[in-house]
Design a protein around this motif. Structure first.
Motif, PDB file in Angstrom:
ATOM      1  N   VAL A  44      -9.791  -0.838  -0.019  1.00 22.28           N
ATOM      2  CA  VAL A  44      -8.634  -0.019  -0.377  1.00 22.28           C
ATOM      3  C   VAL A  44      -8.620   0.123  -1.898  1.00 22.28           C
ATOM      4  O   VAL A  44      -8.560  -0.874  -2.622  1.00 22.28           O
ATOM      5  CB  VAL A  44      -7.327  -0.665   0.135  1.00 22.28           C
ATOM      6  CG1 VAL A  44      -6.114   0.131  -0.330  1.00 22.28           C
ATOM      7  CG2 VAL A  44      -7.351  -0.784   1.660  1.00 22.28           C
ATOM      8  N   ALA A  88       0.820  -1.210   0.000  1.00 24.25           N
ATOM      9  CA  ALA A  88       0.000   0.000   0.000  1.00 24.25           C
ATOM     10  C   ALA A  88       0.854   1.262   0.000  1.00 24.25           C
ATOM     11  O   ALA A  88       1.988   1.271   0.467  1.00 24.25           O
ATOM     12  CB  ALA A  88      -0.909   0.003   1.221  1.00 24.25           C
ATOM     13  N   TYR A  97      -5.520   5.178   2.399  1.00 28.65           N
ATOM     14  CA  TYR A  97      -4.738   4.023   1.969  1.00 28.65           C
ATOM     15  C   TYR A  97      -5.117   3.630   0.549  1.00 28.65           C
ATOM     16  O   TYR A  97      -6.304   3.559   0.222  1.00 28.65           O
ATOM     17  CB  TYR A  97      -4.965   2.840   2.917  1.00 28.65           C
ATOM     18  CG  TYR A  97      -4.372   3.096   4.279  1.00 28.65           C
ATOM     19  CD1 TYR A  97      -3.056   2.728   4.555  1.00 28.65           C
ATOM     20  CD2 TYR A  97      -5.092   3.741   5.265  1.00 28.65           C
ATOM     21  CE1 TYR A  97      -2.491   2.993   5.790  1.00 28.65           C
ATOM     22  CE2 TYR A  97      -4.536   4.008   6.505  1.00 28.65           C
ATOM     23  CZ  TYR A  97      -3.235   3.627   6.760  1.00 28.65           C
ATOM     24  OH  TYR A  97      -2.669   3.891   7.981  1.00 28.65           O
ATOM     25  N   THR A 136     -11.649   5.455  -0.433  1.00 27.18           N
ATOM     26  CA  THR A 136     -10.747   4.384  -0.044  1.00 27.18           C
ATOM     27  C   THR A 136     -10.756   4.274   1.471  1.00 27.18           C
ATOM     28  O   THR A 136     -11.263   5.173   2.162  1.00 27.18           O
ATOM     29  CB  THR A 136      -9.321   4.634  -0.601  1.00 27.18           C
ATOM     30  OG1 THR A 136      -8.545   3.455  -0.460  1.00 27.18           O
ATOM     31  CG2 THR A 136      -8.648   5.822   0.066  1.00 27.18           C
TER      32      THR A 136
END
Length: 184
Positions: A165, A65, A109, A96
């Motif tokens: 995400v 990430a 993220y 997100t």
């Protein structure tokens, strides 16, 4: 288990459910112990032993990430700067997984693209603008952020938006220096 441990574990489980690897931080602290990178996990069964009486960190390399830390202190307005950049480009900041910080800021993220070497940058060194720090997978250990469930100076980090995400938008990735950073 006390109420705080229960809140930490619940937030950490949600974080793992979103594909973000967690590790322990000292209770009330932001700086991890040496070797934290090797302890980051996506296994929920490890959480009670890892986090009881501790805070939560999120490791960017172990998570695959890139995180944007949008600050709102000392005259900075990271959320406003990112929104203005998106508006200027005619794009939207995607929804997100988002964590609210005690100062009123946000941690956003994003899923890093394969082979991503975006490192960590702070203090106005990012090309996204002032008030936006970046934590990424880097080339070695990667960056991290304090995760939801942690409490610093009596103020919690909490999940603000519990959604998947999102992939890192190209318009953000293109602005981040992806050259190897020997410090991460």
């Amino acid at each position: 288990m006390n109420v705080l441990d229960g809140q930490v574990l619940a937030a950490a489980r949600t974080t793992i459910d979103r594909g973000l690897a967690v590790f322990s931080l000292p209770l009330g602290g932001r700086i991890p112990e040496p070797g934290w990178q090797l302890k980051a996990t996506l296994l929920p069964e490890r959480l009670p032993g890892l986090l009881t009486g501790r805070g939560v960190g999120i490791g960017c390399r172990a998570s695959g990430a890139v995180a944007l830390d949008l600050d709102v202190h000392e005259g900075q307005d990271g959320p406003g700067v990112l929104a203005a950049l998106a508006d200027r480009l005619g794009v939207a900041v995607p929804e997100t997984f988002t964590v609210a910080t005690p100062s009123g800021g946000r941690h956003l993220y994003f899923r890093a693209p394969m082979g991503c070497t975006i490192g960590s940058m702070s203090g106005g060194r990012t090309r996204l603008g002032p008030g936006i720090d970046v934590r990424g997978p880097g080339n070695r250990s990667g960056g991290y952020l304090v995760g939801p469930g942690s409490v610093i100076a009596g103020r919690p980090y909490r999940i603000l938006l519990d959604v998947p995400v999102a992939p890192l938008p190209t318009w953000i990735a293109d602005r981040l220096d992806s050259r190897p950073d020997p410090s991460t």
